[in-house]
Design a protein around this motif. Structure first.
Motif, PDB file in Angstrom:
ATOM      1  N   LEU A   4     -78.325 -60.263 -13.394  1.00  9.22           N
ATOM      2  CA  LEU A   4     -76.826 -60.750 -13.172  1.00  9.22           C
ATOM      3  C   LEU A   4     -76.269 -60.512 -11.976  1.00  9.22           C
ATOM      4  N   ARG A   5     -75.428 -61.377 -11.469  1.00  9.60           N
ATOM      5  CA  ARG A   5     -74.853 -60.964 -10.057  1.00  9.60           C
ATOM      6  C   ARG A   5     -73.074 -61.193 -10.563  1.00  9.60           C
ATOM      7  N   GLU A   6     -72.668 -60.341 -10.201  1.00 10.03           N
ATOM      8  CA  GLU A   6     -71.079 -59.928 -10.601  1.00 10.03           C
ATOM      9  C   GLU A   6     -70.341 -60.410  -9.435  1.00 10.03           C
ATOM     10  N   GLY A   7     -69.321 -60.845  -9.786  1.00 10.55           N
ATOM     11  CA  GLY A   7     -68.243 -61.217  -8.803  1.00 10.55           C
ATOM     12  C   GLY A   7     -68.516 -62.203  -7.744  1.00 10.55           C
ATOM     13  N   ARG A   8     -69.139 -63.355  -8.058  1.00  7.27           N
ATOM     14  CA  ARG A   8     -69.587 -64.170  -6.977  1.00  7.27           C
ATOM     15  C   ARG A   8     -68.609 -65.123  -6.537  1.00  7.27           C
ATOM     16  N   HIS A   9     -68.200 -65.364  -5.492  1.00  3.34           N
ATOM     17  CA  HIS A   9     -67.189 -66.617  -5.170  1.00  3.34           C
ATOM     18  C   HIS A   9     -67.909 -67.847  -5.144  1.00  3.34           C
ATOM     19  N   VAL A  10     -67.149 -68.825  -5.708  1.00  2.00           N
ATOM     20  CA  VAL A  10     -67.859 -70.078  -5.881  1.00  2.00           C
ATOM     21  C   VAL A  10     -66.708 -71.040  -5.240  1.00  2.00           C
ATOM     22  N   ASP A  11     -67.041 -71.905  -4.287  1.00  2.00           N
ATOM     23  CA  ASP A  11     -66.161 -72.754  -3.599  1.00  2.00           C
ATOM     24  C   ASP A  11     -65.391 -73.715  -4.731  1.00  2.00           C
ATOM     25  N   GLY A  12     -64.202 -73.729  -4.622  1.00  2.00           N
ATOM     26  CA  GLY A  12     -63.381 -74.557  -5.373  1.00  2.00           C
ATOM     27  C   GLY A  12     -62.870 -73.805  -6.578  1.00  2.00           C
ATOM     28  N   VAL A  13     -63.432 -72.703  -6.844  1.00  2.00           N
ATOM     29  CA  VAL A  13     -62.963 -72.015  -8.308  1.00  2.00           C
ATOM     30  C   VAL A  13     -62.153 -70.667  -7.858  1.00  2.00           C
ATOM     31  N   SER A  14     -61.019 -70.510  -8.470  1.00  2.00           N
ATOM     32  CA  SER A  14     -60.263 -69.457  -8.227  1.00  2.00           C
ATOM     33  C   SER A  14     -60.823 -68.008  -8.668  1.00  2.00           C
ATOM     34  N   GLY A  15     -60.685 -67.046  -7.898  1.00  2.00           N
ATOM     35  CA  GLY A  15     -61.216 -65.680  -8.612  1.00  2.00           C
ATOM     36  C   GLY A  15     -62.912 -65.584  -8.349  1.00  2.00           C
ATOM     37  N   THR A  16     -63.371 -64.869  -8.848  1.00  4.39           N
ATOM     38  CA  THR A  16     -64.947 -64.812  -8.898  1.00  4.39           C
ATOM     39  C   THR A  16     -65.683 -65.173 -10.316  1.00  4.39           C
ATOM     40  N   VAL A  17     -66.766 -65.400 -10.245  1.00  7.92           N
ATOM     41  CA  VAL A  17     -67.567 -65.740 -11.394  1.00  7.92           C
ATOM     42  C   VAL A  17     -68.717 -64.910 -11.450  1.00  7.92           C
ATOM     43  N   ASP A  18     -69.002 -64.222 -12.558  1.00  7.74           N
ATOM     44  CA  ASP A  18     -70.390 -63.720 -12.971  1.00  7.74           C
ATOM     45  C   ASP A  18     -71.566 -64.690 -13.238  1.00  7.74           C
ATOM     46  N   LEU A  19     -72.662 -64.334 -12.470  1.00  2.73           N
ATOM     47  CA  LEU A  19     -73.854 -65.287 -12.518  1.00  2.73           C
ATOM     48  C   LEU A  19     -74.746 -64.742 -13.269  1.00  2.73           C
ATOM     49  N   ALA A  20     -75.824 -65.647 -14.082  1.00  4.57           N
ATOM     50  CA  ALA A  20     -77.024 -65.154 -14.483  1.00  4.57           C
ATOM     51  C   ALA A  20     -78.185 -66.001 -13.691  1.00  4.57           C
ATOM     52  N   ILE A  21     -79.178 -65.166 -13.133  1.00  2.59           N
ATOM     53  CA  ILE A  21     -80.044 -65.707 -12.378  1.00  2.59           C
ATOM     54  C   ILE A  21     -81.364 -65.663 -13.031  1.00  2.59           C
ATOM     55  N   PHE A  22     -82.133 -66.960 -13.327  1.00  4.38           N
ATOM     56  CA  PHE A  22     -83.286 -67.118 -13.762  1.00  4.38           C
ATOM     57  C   PHE A  22     -84.594 -66.638 -13.084  1.00  4.38           C
ATOM     58  N   ARG A  23     -85.463 -65.743 -13.358  1.00  3.48           N
ATOM     59  CA  ARG A  23     -86.526 -65.396 -12.719  1.00  3.48           C
ATOM     60  C   ARG A  23     -87.648 -65.746 -13.368  1.00  3.48           C
ATOM     61  N   ALA A  24     -88.809 -66.256 -12.510  1.00  2.00           N
ATOM     62  CA  ALA A  24     -90.077 -66.515 -13.443  1.00  2.00           C
ATOM     63  C   ALA A  24     -90.661 -65.315 -13.805  1.00  2.00           C
TER      64      ALA A  24
END
Length: 449
Positions: A429-449
């Motif tokens: 999990l990656r919390e509080g990521r800024h995504v271009d064109g999106v207001s606020g922040t987005v929490d992401l889930a990263i797939f790892r092999a």
């Protein structure tokens, strides 16, 4: 002039305008019809033979001869040959025409043989109810959906009956058998010409009606085959779900019509493709792109995904948009896992073959979208519009930054788990990521092999 009229009436002119593949499909239908007709003829031979064998023989022992068994034997052999040719798919038009004439010739010969077997004047056979089989043979030709052979059958029957009538009138004082008294006609072997002409007229009228029905039915057959072929072609240019929406739409599809629903958006991207396309020959670039898409698309479709469009090396797919489901997020993440495995296997195969490895990234998002037709009346396209579409496109940058092959949002991960998804790969999990064109922040889930 007659040729043009004939082609228009019999549907040949319509066939000539069709693509070769549609004509081939119609030809396959014709072959199936020939097989069916041949089996019906076999049934008729068996029926005639059985009836002849079981019926009591009232003719005397010194009658000239019994021609029926010989006629049935010849016709039976001819029918078996026709059946074999039908299964072989090699029934020429002249042989079909010969078969039509043979049907009527057999029937007329059987009717003619009655006066010999029963030693009665020729007018005797004019009252034989066996003539009704004429309509069976005419209707039999309708199975092929070609009016030509129906008309030939009707013409053969009418001419055959006129020949039998002429034989009865002119042989051995047959002129004396002619009467105008209907009661005398019904109670004796007398010949009522009006009654015989009524039979011929009935044969001709029925033939013309059946031929007209065949012309109309053939047009429907051609339209049906053409539409089926078009639907098959649509499924190659569109996903099966979109093709089904187009072909089964109850009303004319207009631009600007759409539906709102919850769906998952998946975006696939081939890393380094833009640079590679500038360095490699065009054929090699297109071949690589086709190989990549042929590996990814079946995996997406296996999990219920719909291909929205190909964006160069990108693939935009939707889950739950074209066909609403209650497990769209779970399907999308399962597809991402299998796509990652497929991409790794593809890259390994390329390396083993001495080619450069390829990396594919997969990103996804979920939320409310609008699914509908856009464009104008001359060019339409089904597509999806909404924040998840834009978000999925923006997440590709974060996949690069994280050096990950798969990225989704935390919201999608949680929704997918509620829908029955159980991760088979390690997630970070990656919390509080800024995504271009999106207001606020987005929490992401990263797939790892």
């Amino acid at each position: 002039m007659w040729t043009g009229i004939k082609r228009t009436i019999l549907g040949e002119k319509i066939d000539g305008k069709l693509p070769a593949r549609v004509q081939a499909a119609i030809a396959r239908q014709q072959i199936q019809s020939e097989i069916l007709i041949a089996w019906v003829q076999v049934f008729i031979v068996i029926t005639f033979s059985t009836l002849y064998a079981l019926s009591p023989k009232t003719f005397s022992a010194d009658a000239m001869f019994a021609p029926v068994p010989y006629a049935l034997l010849v016709y039976g052999l001819f029918t078996l040959l026709r059946l074999a040719l039908a299964y072989w798919g090699k029934v020429p038009a002249w042989f079909i025409a010969l078969s039509v004439i043979a049907d009527m010739a057999l029937l007329m010969f059987l009717i003619w043989s009655f006066h010999i077997q029963y030693q009665q004047p020729p007018s005797f056979y004019l009252k034989a109810p066996t003539l009704l089989y004429v309509f069976i043979f005419i209707a039999l030709r309708a199975l092929r959906f070609e009016a030509t052979y129906v008309l030939l059958a009707g013409a053969s029957a009418a001419i055959g009956w006129l020949i039998l009538l002429g034989y009865a009138v002119h042989l051995d004082g047959g002129m004396a058998q002619i009467t105008r008294d209907y009661v005398e006609f019904t109670m004796s072997h007398k010949i009522l010409l009006g009654a015989e002409f009524d039979k011929v007229i009935s044969i001709i009228v029925v033939t013309l009606i059946v031929a007209l029905v065949i012309v109309r039915a053939r047009r429907l057959l051609i339209n049906s085959v053409a539409q089926a072929s078009a639907a098959e072609d649509l499924s190659r240019f569109f996903s099966p779900e979109i093709a089904a929406q187009i072909t089964h739409s109850e009303s004319w599809i207009e631009p600007g019509t759409g539906e709102g629903r919850e769906a998952a958006i998946l975006h696939c991207d081939l890393q380094g493709f833009t640079k590679l396309s500038m360095e490699r020959p065009a054929n090699e670039v297109i071949s690589l792109l086709a190989e990549y898409q042929s590996r990814m698309v079946p995996v997406i479709q296996k999990h219920g995904g719909t291909i929205d469009k190909f964006l160069g090396d990108g693939i935009l797919a939707t889950f739950g948009a074209a066909v609403p489901t209650d497990h769209y997020a779970a399907d999308c993440l399962r597809a991402m896992e299998d796509l990652d495995k497929e991409a790794a296997a593809w890259s390994k195969e390329r390396m083993e073959g001495g080619e450069d490895p390829m990396t594919v990234r997969f990103v996804s998002a979920v939320g409310p979208i609008i699914f509908g037709a856009v464009g104008d009346s001359s060019r339409l396209e089904y597509t999806v519009i909404g924040e998840p579409v834009n978000l999925a496109a923006k997440l590709d940058k974060h996949a690069k930054d994280e050096k990950a092959t798969g990225v989704t949002t935390r919201d999608m991960l949680e929704l997918a788990r509620e829908q029955g998804y159980a991760p088979q790969t390690r997630l970070e999990l990656r919390e509080g990521r800024h995504v271009d064109g999106v207001s606020g922040t987005v929490d992401l889930a990263i797939f790892r092999a």
